[in-house]
Design a protein around this motif. Structure first.
Motif, short mmCIF file in Angstrom:
data_model
loop_
_atom_site.label_atom_id
_atom_site.label_comp_id
_atom_site.label_asym_id
_atom_site.label_seq_id
_atom_site.Cartn_x
_atom_site.Cartn_y
_atom_site.Cartn_z
N LEU A 48 0.82 -1.20 0.00
CA LEU A 48 0.00 0.00 0.00
C LEU A 48 0.86 1.26 0.00
O LEU A 48 1.79 1.39 0.80
N ARG A 49 0.51 2.20 -0.90
CA ARG A 49 1.23 3.46 -1.01
C ARG A 49 0.36 4.67 -0.65
O ARG A 49 0.85 5.63 -0.09
N ARG A 50 -0.92 4.61 -0.99
CA ARG A 50 -1.80 5.76 -0.79
C ARG A 50 -3.05 5.29 -0.06
O ARG A 50 -3.76 4.40 -0.54
N LEU A 68 -0.98 9.64 3.29
CA LEU A 68 -1.96 9.30 4.32
C LEU A 68 -2.86 10.51 4.55
O LEU A 68 -2.39 11.55 5.00
N ASP A 69 -4.14 10.35 4.24
CA ASP A 69 -5.10 11.45 4.37
C ASP A 69 -6.05 11.14 5.53
O ASP A 69 -6.89 10.25 5.45
N LEU A 70 -5.89 11.92 6.63
CA LEU A 70 -6.76 11.80 7.80
C LEU A 70 -7.53 13.09 8.04
O LEU A 70 -8.00 13.34 9.15
N GLN A 110 8.55 23.91 4.90
CA GLN A 110 7.61 24.15 3.81
C GLN A 110 6.96 22.84 3.37
O GLN A 110 6.87 22.50 2.19
N TYR A 111 6.46 22.13 4.37
CA TYR A 111 5.82 20.83 4.16
C TYR A 111 4.50 21.04 3.43
O TYR A 111 3.61 21.73 3.94
N ARG A 112 4.37 20.48 2.24
CA ARG A 112 3.24 20.79 1.38
C ARG A 112 1.88 20.50 2.02
O ARG A 112 0.95 21.31 1.90
N GLY A 119 6.50 10.79 2.94
CA GLY A 119 5.48 11.36 2.07
C GLY A 119 4.58 12.31 2.82
O GLY A 119 4.94 12.88 3.85
N GLY A 120 3.35 12.47 2.32
CA GLY A 120 2.42 13.43 2.85
C GLY A 120 1.48 12.85 3.89
O GLY A 120 0.91 11.78 3.70
N VAL A 121 1.31 13.56 5.01
CA VAL A 121 0.35 13.23 6.06
C VAL A 121 -0.57 14.44 6.21
O VAL A 121 -0.12 15.52 6.62
N TYR A 122 -1.83 14.26 5.89
CA TYR A 122 -2.80 15.36 5.87
C TYR A 122 -3.67 15.29 7.12
O TYR A 122 -4.36 14.30 7.36
#
Length: 498
Positions: A161-163, A191-193, A239-241, A213-216
């Motif tokens: 799992l990647r996304r 990871l979108d939370l 500057q973490y997107r 990667g990205g943690v939202y």
């Protein structure tokens, strides 16, 4: 077989062929793959979206690589909800249904799924049997469900799992199952939370996940404290997107009821410091700018190239540990420990432009001596560069002088029109060959020209037997200097005009 039947139907079969009747009978009995009337089929894509289906239609082609059953009325997924295996299915869309239960083995007939979309359904919880067998799955969408809890091991089979999208659910606790366990997704990069009900997050875990990667986390009722502030300050400096793009989605609850005055930070500008260690040695890296710390109330986080550590839960006996005063200690240093290390702590002031929260660690650099303090920049590289440049200049000057003074006369073969022994030649850098042939003395762009001494005097000197260092050469040198000065003057004038 299908191709053979097609060819036999459209072509004439010779009379008396012994196998022709048998092949025709097989062609008549062989069912042709067809598309269900409630679906649209294009190549290997099957779309049955928006048909009000409560179950998959019969006769779905098993060769499909993408199957869309979204916007229907599916209530659940049993172990036999698909009639036959779909070995080539890579993308399965089940969004906008009313699925509330998924039985064990529901995806046993789709073992090679890469993307699964279960968004906008009625799922309330996840357990270990939901995604069993989906070892190749890379993308899982669970957006807009009613998930309140995730059981242990729910993602244990999702090793590829990647996304993972868990946005717009009802989670009150961070799903540690994503991070812990021997079979956890090790390649997770998204990871979108967002839009959940999280009040706290494990900062150290989130920092570790954000390395890959990205943690939202936007639009959660996060409770402000110094730990969360340390995370947000570090992300903003990096500057973490996920934070920069949704900065307005991070309003903290209780922002006025806490302060971090027990953390002292130096007012001096923070610059990158480099620390060196020999392999197997020990090195201590102080947190940049940290001067005062209440050890009982504050946490200092160190983001290493591989993971994150903090001063509270750090094992002081481990090879990498954060001491109570916020200093990072590395024991038994390895070359793999070299890299950039960032220190995150809630600070009283914002960083100024150009300031840094990071330090560099070098292990096994033989060109510098080992030290536990800030290492001075080695001047070896600068010396080597300067020496190489100087040597190149000296060699170039020597070659030019050799060309100017030691080039022998060509005798009668090289006589010019005026009868002198040697013709005047020009050596130009980056010049057009046609200009050299025509004898032009103009400058296009940046060029340098060297003119030889007047041929008559140079030849007279060479033929005299006294060498080029005798008194006769002074006249030649004088004429050469005057000629070179005039040439450089012409070059400067031409550049000025340009």
């Amino acid at each position: 077989m299908l191709l053979l039947c097609f060819l036999m139907r459209v072509s004439a079969v010779p009379v008396g062929a012994p196998a022709a009747p048998l092949l025709l009978l097989l062609c008549l009995l062989l069912p042709a793959a067809s598309c269900p009337s409630s679906c649209l089929c294009a190549s290997d894509i099957i779309s049955c979206s928006g048909r009000g289906l409560s179950s998959p239609p019969a006769g779905l082609p098993s060769y499909a690589s993408r199957l869309d059953l979204g916007h229907n009325a599916l209530l659940g997924l049993s172990a036999t909800w698909l009639p036959e295996p779909f070995r080539r299915l890579a993308s399965l869309v089940l969004c906008k249904n009313t699925i509330s239960q998924i039985q064990a083995g529901a995806f046993a007939l789709t073992p090679h799924l890469l993307s699964l979309d279960l968004s906008s359904n009625h799922l309330t919880s996840l357990n270990t049997s939901v995604f069993a067998g989906l070892t190749e799955l890379e993308e899982l969408l669970l957006i807009g469900n009613r998930i309140t809890g995730i059981g242990p091991g729910s993602f244990s089979d999702l090793i590829g799992l990647r996304r993972l999208y868990l946005s717009s659910n009802r989670l009150t606790d961070f799903p540690m199952e994503i991070y812990e366990g021997p079979s956890r997704p090790r390649n997770l990069t998204h990871l979108d939370l967002s839009f959940n009900r999280l009040s706290t997050v494990p900062v150290q875990t989130v920092m570790s996940l954000s390395l890959r990667g990205g943690v939202y986390l936007q639009e959660n009722p996060l409770l402000c404290d110094c730990t969360l502030l340390a995370l947000l300050q570090y992300w903003m400096w990096k500057q973490y997107r996920p934070l920069v793009d949704f900065r307005e989605g991070y309003p903290c609850r209780g922002a006025d009821s806490f302060n971090c005055t027990h953390v002292g930070v130096s007012d001096m500008p923070l610059h990158v410091q480099t620390y060196h260690a020999d392999p197997g040695g020990r090195i201590r890296v102080p947190c940049p700018g940290l001067t005062l710390l209440d050890w009982e109330e504050s946490l200092v986080f160190w983001v290493t190239p591989k993971t994150a550590l903090n001063s509270s839960g750090s094992d002081l006996d481990s090879r990498l540990a954060v001491l109570p005063n916020g200093t990072l200690e590395i024991r038994g240093a390895l070359p793999g420990d070299s890299g950039t290390y960032g220190c995150a702590v809630a600070r009283e002031r914002y960083l100024k432009p150009g300031e840094t929260l990071e330090a560099r660690v070098l292990v096994g650099n033989s060109s510098t001596s080992s030290t536990t303090g800030p290492a001075r920049r080695s001047s070896t590289e600068h010396f080597n560069t300067a020496f190489t440049t100087l040597a190149s200049c000296v060699v170039s000057i020597v070659l030019v002088l050799l060309y100017l003074y030691l080039t022998p006369c060509r005798g009668r073969e090289g006589r010019s029109k005026d009868g002198t022994g040697c013709s005047g030649r020009v050596m130009a850098l980056c010049s057009d060959p046609r200009e050299l042939e025509s004898g032009q003395r103009r400058s296009n762009g940046k060029r340098v020209a060297f003119l030889e001494p007047p041929a008559e005097e140079l030849c007279r000197t060479m033929n005299s037997g006294g060498g080029i260092l005798r008194s006769e050469t002074r006249t030649a040198g004088k004429n050469f200097t005057e000629t070179l000065g005039e040439s450089l003057k012409d070059l400067m004038n031409s550049n000025t005009e340009t």
